[in-house]
Design an enzyme around this catalytic site. Sequence first.
Site, PDB file in Angstrom:
ATOM      1  CB  CYS A 106      23.000 -21.180  16.363  1.00 52.47           C
ATOM      2  SG  CYS A 106      21.405 -21.637  15.636  1.00 52.47           S
ATOM      3  CG  HIS A 154      17.605 -23.428  16.121  1.00 53.19           C
ATOM      4  ND1 HIS A 154      18.155 -22.169  16.253  1.00 53.19           N
ATOM      5  CD2 HIS A 154      16.697 -23.342  15.102  1.00 53.19           C
ATOM      6  CE1 HIS A 154      17.623 -21.362  15.348  1.00 53.19           C
ATOM      7  NE2 HIS A 154      16.741 -22.044  14.629  1.00 53.19           N
ATOM      8  CB  CYS A 203      20.447 -22.113  20.643  1.00 56.84           C
ATOM      9  SG  CYS A 203      20.672 -22.848  19.000  1.00 56.84           S
ATOM     10  CG  ASP A 259      -2.997 -31.945  29.079  1.00 58.69           C
ATOM     11  OD1 ASP A 259      -2.956 -32.776  29.999  1.00 58.69           O
ATOM     12  OD2 ASP A 259      -2.722 -32.233  27.905  1.00 58.69           O
ATOM     13  CG  ASP A 284       0.392 -25.569  24.987  1.00 57.17           C
ATOM     14  OD1 ASP A 284       0.494 -26.774  24.684  1.00 57.17           O
ATOM     15  OD2 ASP A 284      -0.702 -24.969  24.971  1.00 57.17           O
ATOM     16  CB  CYS A 322      20.023 -18.578  16.843  1.00 63.50           C
ATOM     17  SG  CYS A 322      19.374 -19.571  18.211  1.00 63.50           S
TER      18      CYS A 322
END
Length: 384
Positions: free
Chosen positions: A307, A333, A304, A91, A264, A302
């Site tokens: 999980c 997660h 991930c 940014d 974002d 999920c």
Amino acid sequence: MTFEFSVEARQNKARTGRLETPHGSVPTPLFMPVGTQATVKGLSNRELAEIGSQIVLGNTYHLLLRPGPERVADLGGLHGFTGWRRPWLTDSGGFQVMSLGHRRVISEEGVAFSNHLNGDRILLTPELSIGVQEKLGADIIMAFDECPPYPAQREYLKGSLERTLRWLERSLAAKTRDDQALFGIAQGGVDLELRRLSTLETASFDLPGYAIGGLAVGEPKEKMIPAVDLSTDLLPEDRPRYLMGVGHPEDLVAGVALGVDMFDCVYPTRTGRFGYALVDEGRLNLSAARYKDDPAPIDGSCDCYACRNHSRAYVNHLVRAGEMLGLRLLSLHNLRFLHRLMEEARAAIAAGAYDDFAREFAARRWPAGAPAWFHDAMERAGMW
């Protein structure tokens, strides 16, 4: 080295595409994790790659203060310094114009800050912002802008967007590297007349991409949606559109429907550090006593690491005990939740089924019925 964007599939305003950067090709629409200090808090590069992260953000203001752009440049830019070899976006420092309002003074020259670390005075100008970003070496850099707060008086908004356009001219004049794509940022708050003016003027610079700035700063969704809809109507079809600072799942689904390509926000990782898990129905407070004996995964749908390997009861224990692993697992997660959401959105657009995808999302999110602002977004997008 080139920066290219192509649209691959469309359904009404929603579209999928591909961004080609010097450090890799990425699909859109996508969510980008925020790495303020050149790190996504608590997560390693390997973990970010495993959950599907594509582009990571760095913060010009904070990296200017420490470790300093010269040090980063000497160590290979952000890619070499951090080891994240995929694309980076930095940014401009413009958001700090708003968020550090009590520590800054705005003038035509730039923004004078009181360094929040030691109190030293810093004058951040368009030229300095671009110089810092060139040393950091991100693939995508942002023009220096002023992000006004909400609410703000119309005269303030008008003066702010006009200053941002002059700063865009100075940012372009200061840019020297041809391997970085500079995006301009349209402002105007939720005043649609000013938003139109800013967007058209910003688009006239014929840049590689454009950001929709000055939203998600406290305004109601009912006012944000018309501003996003207008922006995507006015921005060029063949350039990426980046809605800055937006990361709530429902906002992503609405934003994609309206033609946004990039998002974002610190929301998923900050929420994780507060002990919350993102799920289809909203958020789970995994510090709550009700989960002490819950053997289920955080989210049964999920894929991930958290999980697949840990229960709600274990994460609850970690959070309540103040163990950093619990907050890391939740951050992991939550980011994977948003990446999966974007993967599903891309697949739905490609199949011409985004309207069904949005309906199913809304039914899980709001069993009693989606709010009016979400219906408005879908109607504006021609989906419902």
